[in-house]
Design an enzyme around this catalytic site. Sequence first.
Site, PDB file in Angstrom:
ATOM      1  N   CYS A 155       0.872  -1.179   0.000  1.00 20.32           N
ATOM      2  CA  CYS A 155       0.000   0.000   0.000  1.00 20.32           C
ATOM      3  C   CYS A 155       0.906   1.224   0.000  1.00 20.32           C
ATOM      4  O   CYS A 155       2.112   1.105  -0.232  1.00 20.32           O
ATOM      5  CB  CYS A 155      -0.983  -0.012   1.168  1.00 20.32           C
ATOM      6  SG  CYS A 155      -0.283   0.147   2.815  1.00 20.32           S
ATOM      7  N   HIS A 210      14.535 -14.042  12.255  1.00 19.75           N
ATOM      8  CA  HIS A 210      14.147 -13.985  13.666  1.00 19.75           C
ATOM      9  C   HIS A 210      12.650 -14.159  13.890  1.00 19.75           C
ATOM     10  O   HIS A 210      12.246 -14.644  14.947  1.00 19.75           O
ATOM     11  CB  HIS A 210      14.578 -12.640  14.278  1.00 19.75           C
ATOM     12  CG  HIS A 210      16.060 -12.501  14.415  1.00 19.75           C
ATOM     13  ND1 HIS A 210      16.647 -11.510  15.168  1.00 19.75           N
ATOM     14  CD2 HIS A 210      17.092 -13.233  13.899  1.00 19.75           C
ATOM     15  CE1 HIS A 210      17.972 -11.634  15.119  1.00 19.75           C
ATOM     16  NE2 HIS A 210      18.252 -12.665  14.343  1.00 19.75           N
TER      17      HIS A 210
END
Length: 147
Positions: free
Chosen positions: A68, A101
Amino acid sequence: MTVKTLAIAADHGGVELKSAIIDTLKKRGVEVLDLGTDGSASVDYPDFAQAVAKTIIDGKAEAGILVCGSGIGMSMAANRYPQIRAALVHDRLSAELCRQHNNANVLCLGARLLGDATALDCVDAFMSTEFEGGRHEGRVAKMSCSV
Ligand code: RB5
């Protein structure tokens, strides 16, 4: 990350970048499910975040990309779904880290904030970086817990 099929969507702020990303992914041999939007008419980003989330939750794609204007609305909307770990990234390092992670399964990009080259670099990092597991496993699992 091994991705056979990826779902992608954008609002009106991200249509052009979405096309560039689709071209790149197809060259990598990824099957791309393009869930829109395709024009400049104003649309609501939560509808498109939901479409990508549902496609992943239904097992029809292993990962997703949402674009977006800022990437913020898409990331907020996508993270409403417990199975989705959507990461808003701004450079290659943040795209690598969201995989290593956080085991992100959706990449969010702000088309009005990033140049195409940086955005495509983020896509390359997202697609080619593995989750490290280990100490990160438990932390990622905790994000799926309800209160
Ligand atoms: C649309 O104008 C804009 O608000 C949207 O693309 C996005 O930036 C929202 O977070």
